[in-house]
Design a protein around this motif. Structure first.
Motif, PDB file in Angstrom:
ATOM      1  N   GLU A  71     -33.643 -50.242  -3.532  1.00 21.42           N
ATOM      2  CA  GLU A  71     -33.294 -51.557  -2.693  1.00 21.42           C
ATOM      3  C   GLU A  71     -32.403 -52.445  -3.803  1.00 21.42           C
ATOM      4  OE1 GLU A  71     -36.814 -53.563  -1.186  1.00 21.42           O
ATOM      5  OE2 GLU A  71     -36.743 -52.208   0.528  1.00 21.42           O
ATOM      6  N   GLN A  72     -31.272 -51.888  -4.422  1.00 20.17           N
ATOM      7  CA  GLN A  72     -30.414 -52.432  -5.013  1.00 20.17           C
ATOM      8  C   GLN A  72     -29.178 -51.460  -5.315  1.00 20.17           C
ATOM      9  OE1 GLN A  72     -31.750 -53.218  -9.087  1.00 20.17           O
ATOM     10  NE2 GLN A  72     -33.506 -51.892  -8.740  1.00 20.17           N
ATOM     11  N   ASN A  73     -28.127 -52.166  -5.876  1.00 29.12           N
ATOM     12  CA  ASN A  73     -26.947 -51.328  -6.360  1.00 29.12           C
ATOM     13  C   ASN A  73     -27.250 -50.673  -7.491  1.00 29.12           C
ATOM     14  OD1 ASN A  73     -25.245 -52.347  -4.030  1.00 29.12           O
ATOM     15  ND2 ASN A  73     -24.611 -54.154  -5.162  1.00 29.12           N
ATOM     16  N   VAL A  74     -26.800 -49.405  -7.338  1.00 26.82           N
ATOM     17  CA  VAL A  74     -27.140 -48.734  -8.605  1.00 26.82           C
ATOM     18  C   VAL A  74     -25.746 -47.960  -9.108  1.00 26.82           C
ATOM     19  CG1 VAL A  74     -29.237 -47.598  -7.989  1.00 26.82           C
ATOM     20  CG2 VAL A  74     -27.292 -46.410  -7.238  1.00 26.82           C
ATOM     21  N   GLY A  75     -24.671 -48.430  -8.671  1.00 26.13           N
ATOM     22  CA  GLY A  75     -23.417 -47.882  -9.177  1.00 26.13           C
ATOM     23  C   GLY A  75     -22.219 -48.405  -8.399  1.00 26.13           C
ATOM     24  N   VAL A  76     -21.094 -47.594  -8.588  1.00 27.03           N
ATOM     25  CA  VAL A  76     -19.988 -47.833  -7.835  1.00 27.03           C
ATOM     26  C   VAL A  76     -19.167 -46.600  -7.819  1.00 27.03           C
ATOM     27  CG1 VAL A  76     -17.505 -48.834  -8.187  1.00 27.03           C
ATOM     28  CG2 VAL A  76     -19.545 -50.157  -8.922  1.00 27.03           C
ATOM     29  N   HIS A  96     -24.861 -47.273 -12.923  1.00 26.87           N
ATOM     30  CA  HIS A  96     -25.456 -48.300 -13.843  1.00 26.87           C
ATOM     31  C   HIS A  96     -26.430 -47.444 -14.993  1.00 26.87           C
ATOM     32  CE1 HIS A  96     -23.078 -51.183 -11.940  1.00 26.87           C
ATOM     33  NE2 HIS A  96     -23.972 -51.375 -10.910  1.00 26.87           N
ATOM     34  N   GLU A  97     -26.215 -47.874 -16.162  1.00 25.72           N
ATOM     35  CA  GLU A  97     -27.299 -47.224 -17.173  1.00 25.72           C
ATOM     36  C   GLU A  97     -28.635 -47.038 -16.742  1.00 25.72           C
ATOM     37  OE1 GLU A  97     -27.188 -45.359 -20.731  1.00 25.72           O
ATOM     38  OE2 GLU A  97     -25.398 -46.516 -20.227  1.00 25.72           O
ATOM     39  N   ALA A  98     -29.289 -48.008 -16.136  1.00 25.84           N
ATOM     40  CA  ALA A  98     -30.705 -48.046 -15.910  1.00 25.84           C
ATOM     41  C   ALA A  98     -30.958 -46.856 -14.898  1.00 25.84           C
ATOM     42  CB  ALA A  98     -31.265 -49.505 -15.397  1.00 25.84           C
ATOM     43  N   PHE A  99     -30.073 -46.348 -14.051  1.00 30.01           N
ATOM     44  CA  PHE A  99     -30.176 -45.674 -13.044  1.00 30.01           C
ATOM     45  C   PHE A  99     -29.426 -43.927 -13.386  1.00 30.01           C
ATOM     46  CE2 PHE A  99     -30.221 -49.761 -11.263  1.00 30.01           C
ATOM     47  CZ  PHE A  99     -31.252 -49.731 -10.734  1.00 30.01           C
TER      48      PHE A  99
END
Length: 155
Positions: A71-76, A96-99
């Motif tokens: 339930e969040q953006n994980v990248g582009v 994104h690094e966390a994902f």
């Protein structure tokens, strides 16, 4: 696990460009052995040319990758569809690094492939810099093959 592509708003687009322009310039400098200042100028010029109307520029799709499970953006992902050749071209995939290392890059590329295929696209292409072997492995696992190789040498 499933993702959804969400069009960026202007603030998100501006934030992405603040990240992307210097990051792309560093890749240009590192891989094509050009001075950082020149690479930064080239990066800015390319973005101004491709995005005259920011996130609403014709033929450019720049989207947040939204994880339904998280339930969040994980990248582009940024791509375009070249209708004259029925080809989709992927300019950038950023997780994104966390994902990272959770399969999001592969997942979003497979989902994009299915989406554009249903719209009549018959091939997908991308560029991966030589100093990014992790991305190269992901693309190779998905069936991408080299179509050219640029080589350079510092003297």
């Amino acid at each position: 696990m499933k993702t959804k592509l969400q069009k960026m708003n202007e603030e998100e687009f501006d934030q992405y460009m603040e990240y992307f322009i210097p990051d792309y310039a560093k890749d240009l400098s590192d891989n094509f052995m050009i001075p950082v200042e020149k690479a930064l100028e080239e990066s800015k010029n390319v973005m101004e040319t491709l995005f005259p109307d920011k996130q609403d520029s014709a033929d450019q799709y720049i989207c947040n990758i939204y994880s339904l499970a998280d339930e969040q953006n994980v990248g582009v992902i940024w791509y375009n569809i070249q209708t004259e050749s029925n080809k989709a071209y992927i300019y950038h995939v950023l997780i994104h690094e966390a994902f990272r290392k959770r399969g999001f890059a592969s997942l979003v590329l497979k989902e994009l492939e299915a989406t554009v295929k249903s719209a009549g696209v018959t091939s997908m292409g991308l560029n991966v810099f030589g100093n990014n072997p992790g991305a190269q492995r992901v693309y190779e696992k998905l069936g991408y093959q080299p179509s050219s190789i640029a080589m350079g040498k510092r003297i």
